[in-house]
Design a protein around this motif. Structure first.
Motif: not given
Length: 252
Positions: A75-79, A91-98
């Motif tokens: 989901k792009g929330l953690v790495r 925040e720019d890495d979060w998948n907002l289409l999820d």
């Protein structure tokens, strides 16, 4: 006379005894951590609690925690980085289409910035698809769009029904455009936005009547095969409807 093997299999009581799969424990961990990250409880750059802490907190195994963290990464929330653990992303890495990420983002969007952006995305894509529909719609498409418009006209005094049919009108125009990807993106973001009362508002009959004038203008442009007019009408309709129902942002 005994039934055929096919009939016996279809009627087997064993099918009724198959237990439902329990809700996966990892989904509970994911849902909670998505909420904590999007709300800012775990800000960008913050380390995710170590596995033993998460295991104890949620009373789950290491395997379940690792599965949950993998989902958060998707989901792009953690790495996760070798040797430095797992941290929250920007925040720019979060998948907002999820759907889960978008839903949580809308929920904590006190200044309505994401909802404003969502409306702009809808406006851009649906305007383009309205133009495409004006050129590509078949006679059958136009008859179906007209039928939905007639339902809307009959429902302007019943807002709770009108808002559902409104979604059907927009979807039918998008379908007529033939733009499957654009339609999929709009359907994804719009479905999550509509779960928020701050997005849907509390429309009155007079709001429905004004909104339906926009629908009618779009339909007229489709009938005239006026691509530019259809795009302009759809753009104005979406923006005007949002301006009417947009709430006052919460004070920060």
């Amino acid at each position: 006379m005994a039934g055929s093997p096919t009939e016996t299999n279809l009627q087997s009581p064993l099918l009724e005894r198959v237990p439902k799969r329990p809700r996966r424990l990892a989904s509970v961990v994911v849902t909670t951590l998505v909420d904590r990250i999007v709300s800012g409880d775990l800000p960008p750059g913050a380390p995710l609690p170590p596995e033993p802490v998460l295991c104890e907190t949620f009373d789950v195994s290491r395997t379940t925690v690792r599965e949950a963290v993998k989902v958060l990464e998707e989901k792009g929330l953690v790495r996760a980085r070798q040797g430095s653990g797992t941290s929250v992303t920007e925040e720019d890495d979060w998948n907002l289409l999820d759907p889960m990420v978008l839903s949580a983002t809308v929920r904590y969007d006190d200044e309505l910035r994401v909802l404003d952006q969502l409306v702009e995305v809808r406006r851009a894509l649906e305007s383009q698809m309205a133009a495409q529909a004006a050129l590509a719609a078949t006679d059958a498409d136009l008859r179906e769009i007209e039928a939905v418009l007639e339902r809307l006209t009959a429902q302007t005094r019943i807002p709770e029904m009108f808002v559902e049919t409104d979604v059907a009108f927009h979807d039918r125009v998008m379908t007529a455009s033939g733009n499957r990807l654009g339609r999929a993106i709009v359907r994804t973001v719009h479905a999550e936005a509509r779960t928020s009362l701050r997005y849907t508002g509390h429309p009155r009959p007079e709001d429905c009547e004004l909104s339906n004038l926009g629908h009618a203008q779009v339909y007229r442009c489709l009938l005239d095969r006026d691509a530019d007019g259809a795009a302009s009408a759809m753009s104005a309709h979406i923006l005007d409807a949002w301006r009417r129902r947009r709430p006052v942002p919460r004070p920060s």
